[in-house]
Enzyme design. Sequence first.
Site, PDB file in Angstrom:
ATOM      1  N   SER A 140       0.915  -1.078   0.161  1.00 35.15           N
ATOM      2  CA  SER A 140      -0.126   0.418   0.003  1.00 35.15           C
ATOM      3  C   SER A 140       1.192   1.447  -0.223  1.00 35.15           C
ATOM      4  O   SER A 140       1.617   1.259   0.728  1.00 35.15           O
ATOM      5  CB  SER A 140      -1.394   0.218   1.199  1.00 35.15           C
ATOM      6  N   TYR A 165      -2.386  -0.400   9.882  1.00 39.23           N
ATOM      7  CA  TYR A 165      -2.584  -0.420   9.032  1.00 39.23           C
ATOM      8  C   TYR A 165      -1.288  -0.414   8.122  1.00 39.23           C
ATOM      9  O   TYR A 165      -0.729  -1.871   7.438  1.00 39.23           O
ATOM     10  CB  TYR A 165      -3.644  -0.302   8.064  1.00 39.23           C
TER      11      TYR A 165
END
Length: 351
Positions: A140, A165
């Site tokens: 990501s 995350y």
Amino acid sequence: MQQIDLSNKTILVTGAAGFIGSNLVRRLLADAPDATIVGIDNMNDYYDVRLKEYRLEQLTAASRPSAFHFVRGDIADRPTVDRIFQQYQPAVVVNLAAQAGVRYSITNPDAYIQSNLIGFYNILEACRHHPVEHLVYASSSSVYGTNKKVPYSTDDKVDNPVSLYAATKKSNELMAHAYSKLYNIPSTGLRFFTVYGPAGRPDMAYFGFTDKLRQGKVIEIFNYGNCQRDFTYVDDIVEGVVRIMQGAPEKQQGADGLPLPPYAVYNIGNNSPENLLTFVDILQQELVRAGVLPADYNFEEHKRLVPMQPGDVPVTYADTSALERDFGYKPSTPLRDGLRAFAEWYKDFYM
């Protein structure tokens, strides 16, 4: 780079009912002759399960006989993962299953440990014991945290995550590197930048804004509108993934006689960040054009500028030079074209 012909291969796609996963499976069904696609997804209720079911229905409709096999299961469950690898012996694995969302990780950390760490570990272990030609996995743009240097390059240090995350995604890259080194598993991580498009994730800004505007609610624009995002259309992401699947890092031996890790990481982004206020302006125009909102809708009454939220970053901006160099590809779908496709899909699905 080791070239891989996807024809006649068995390909495992985790998160197959997810936004990117379902679009990838559909593309592979269309473009990889005689390939067998195996998908797994736990169909959790992080967002509206009807969307996941809709995506699966599309895949079933697009599938050739016996070309797509779907398993409802969780990659955090080791026996399920092992059973899939034993039964299907995938040659290429694309791990897209993950608990997504920056803000959700602040209040629900357990979900991220289970899916993003334990789940990915299970995939790595399965690749170790059932050798694969290429493991491709989703990282990501969140791993860049609050890096000041832009555009973000895969050569930059990414040791300062600002959300759990992001930390789990950086951990995936580290775990993959270790397994590539120890077990000579060719692996490629993909840092996706703000993916959007039809049938996307409802927790993403463009989708949530649309829902709220349609309900007459006020949308909140963070950092007083001073955020920039490298919005990347889902078809561009899929094109990048398919190209990278076919080019695995080459296995090589080091001077010590041990394997050099066949490991790579690439950014996949539009390389053209847009200001959030510009993005909202284009979105509202396309929602009116598609008939989702009336032409006389008063947008000024329905938006509010608010401070930055925890875990958020002011800018994302992908340096895609490595992707262009190695695969001859750069995402290029204009934001207006992508939001138009989303608005038209939204009208058909919800109205």
